[in-house]
Design a protein around this motif. Structure first.
Motif, short mmCIF file in Angstrom:
data_model
loop_
_atom_site.label_atom_id
_atom_site.label_comp_id
_atom_site.label_asym_id
_atom_site.label_seq_id
_atom_site.Cartn_x
_atom_site.Cartn_y
_atom_site.Cartn_z
N GLU A 158 16.46 11.63 3.14
CA GLU A 158 17.86 12.01 3.30
C GLU A 158 18.66 10.76 3.65
N ILE A 159 19.77 10.58 2.96
CA ILE A 159 20.54 9.35 3.11
C ILE A 159 21.08 9.17 4.53
N ASP A 160 21.10 7.92 4.97
CA ASP A 160 21.64 7.53 6.28
C ASP A 160 20.90 8.18 7.44
N THR A 161 19.61 8.32 7.32
CA THR A 161 18.79 8.84 8.41
C THR A 161 17.80 7.77 8.85
N LEU A 162 17.09 8.05 9.93
CA LEU A 162 16.07 7.12 10.41
C LEU A 162 15.05 6.83 9.31
N SER A 163 14.62 7.88 8.61
CA SER A 163 13.64 7.69 7.54
C SER A 163 14.19 6.79 6.44
N ASP A 164 15.42 7.00 6.07
CA ASP A 164 16.06 6.21 5.02
C ASP A 164 16.10 4.73 5.42
N PHE A 165 16.57 4.46 6.61
CA PHE A 165 16.66 3.07 7.08
C PHE A 165 15.28 2.42 7.17
N GLY A 199 6.70 11.19 -2.89
CA GLY A 199 6.66 11.53 -1.47
C GLY A 199 8.04 11.66 -0.88
N ILE A 200 8.09 12.16 0.34
CA ILE A 200 9.33 12.28 1.13
C ILE A 200 8.99 11.90 2.56
N MET A 201 9.87 11.17 3.21
CA MET A 201 9.74 10.91 4.65
C MET A 201 10.86 11.67 5.36
N GLY A 202 10.50 12.38 6.44
CA GLY A 202 11.53 13.12 7.17
C GLY A 202 10.93 13.86 8.35
N PRO A 203 11.75 14.55 9.14
CA PRO A 203 11.25 15.32 10.29
C PRO A 203 10.32 16.44 9.84
N ARG A 204 9.23 16.65 10.61
CA ARG A 204 8.23 17.66 10.23
C ARG A 204 8.85 19.04 10.08
N GLY A 205 9.68 19.45 11.02
CA GLY A 205 10.24 20.80 10.98
C GLY A 205 11.02 21.06 9.71
N GLU A 206 11.86 20.11 9.33
CA GLU A 206 12.66 20.29 8.12
C GLU A 206 11.79 20.29 6.88
N LEU A 207 10.82 19.37 6.82
CA LEU A 207 9.96 19.30 5.64
C LEU A 207 9.12 20.57 5.49
N GLU A 208 8.56 21.04 6.61
CA GLU A 208 7.76 22.27 6.53
C GLU A 208 8.64 23.45 6.14
N GLY A 209 9.89 23.41 6.54
CA GLY A 209 10.81 24.50 6.21
C GLY A 209 11.16 24.52 4.73
N VAL A 210 11.56 23.37 4.19
CA VAL A 210 12.00 23.34 2.78
C VAL A 210 10.81 23.35 1.82
#
Length: 295
Positions: A158-165, A199-210
């Motif tokens: 997701e743009i402009d997030t910790l994962s993105d940076f 792949g995708i990098m992101g928060p676990r809760g959001e990734l498990e949700g989507v």
């Protein structure tokens, strides 16, 4: 200004000042505990079939029940700039276009360093330890990938997030050319399912949700993230700094909900891995701050 005018103003100010417990009394008098939650933010807060749903919606209702009132949820759009703007608009001041504030806002960082920067708000009631993880296609990167796999395979964030940076900077920028930016993780998940990214990098809760419905070749797990000083943080509740009695009541209510297993049960009902909150860490990430902390 005449002295008598100053004195009168001072006395009037004192007489009109609310007692410390008025915030909690007001909630009980009106019979509702209002909460700001992020709009279109699955699995935490969203609308489906015309009804507000999600983990944070259920938590807001559970807290309200503990206080003996009803829950009233306002779904809000995140600011394009900073989390401080969301807190100003929804917790302590209100948007300049109107609409007022709510009694609390969920999915806020419970972090000592960040709390020190925003003295208009109290950060209380930690209920979840969020963690950065990866969703990946095992047909493309195997079952035990590393960050190095994404020097040759596309990865989304997701743009402009910790994962993105992080992805733009890690391994001396060797991953940056393969980073695909998405406005949200729902769209990133669709691209992963279609095979457009590996792949995708992101928060676990959001990734498990989507990715609640996903094929077997897509896995979600934590990977080693060299150079990232911190990959987890506690989420909690924000209330206006002046609302000491209300903050204490919400803090106690959430502590009970965590202790008696209600929060864990709510996460499991939404098919998410639950990690209980830990003491707020003091380390800070080596990457630039994301624009909104829930990401």
């Amino acid at each position: 200004m005449q002295l008598t005018t100053v004195f009168t103003a001072a006395i009037t100010c004192c007489l009109l000042a609310s007692p410390a417990h008025a915030d909690l009394e007001n909630v009980k008098t009106k019979g509702t505990l209002s909460a700001s939650l992020y709009k279109d933010f699955p699995p935490y807060s969203f609308v489906k079939d015309g009804k507000q749903q999600g983990i944070d919606v259920a938590l807001a209702e559970a807290i309200a029940q503990k206080l003996g009132v009803k829950s009233e949820v306002r779904l809000v759009t995140p600011s394009d700039e900073k989390l401080e703007d969301d807190l100003r608009n929804n917790v302590w001041k209100g948007h300049y276009l109107g609409g007022g504030v709510t009694d609390m806002m969920l999915h806020m960082p419970y972090d000592n360093a960040y709390s020190a920067k925003v003295d208009q708000v109290k950060f209380i009631a930690p209920y979840q330890l969020e963690q950065v993880v990866f969703a990946f296609d095992t047909n493309k990167v195997g079952k035990q990938p590393t960050i190095a796999n994404f020097t040759s395979e596309a990865i989304g964030a997701e743009i402009d997030t910790l994962s993105d940076f992080y992805l733009l900077e890690t391994l001396q920028g060797k991953v940056s050319n393969n980073v695909r930016h998405f406005p949200n993780l729902t769209l990133a998940a669709e691209a992963l399912k279609k095979g457009e990214i590996a792949g995708i990098m992101g928060p676990r809760g959001e990734l498990e949700g989507v990715l609640a419905e996903r094929p077997e070749h897509i896995q979600i797990q934590r990977l080693t993230t060299p150079g990232l000083a911190r990959d987890s943080w506690a989420m909690g509740v924000a209330v206006k700094a002046d609302y000491a009695e209300l903050a204490s009541a919400i803090d106690n209510a959430m502590a009970e909900l965590v202790r008696d297993g209600t929060v864990k049960q709510i996460f499991e009902q939404h098919k998410l891995t639950y990690a209980p909150p830990a003491a707020p860490p003091t380390a800070t990430t080596t990457t630039p701050a994301a624009n909104t902390a829930q990401k």
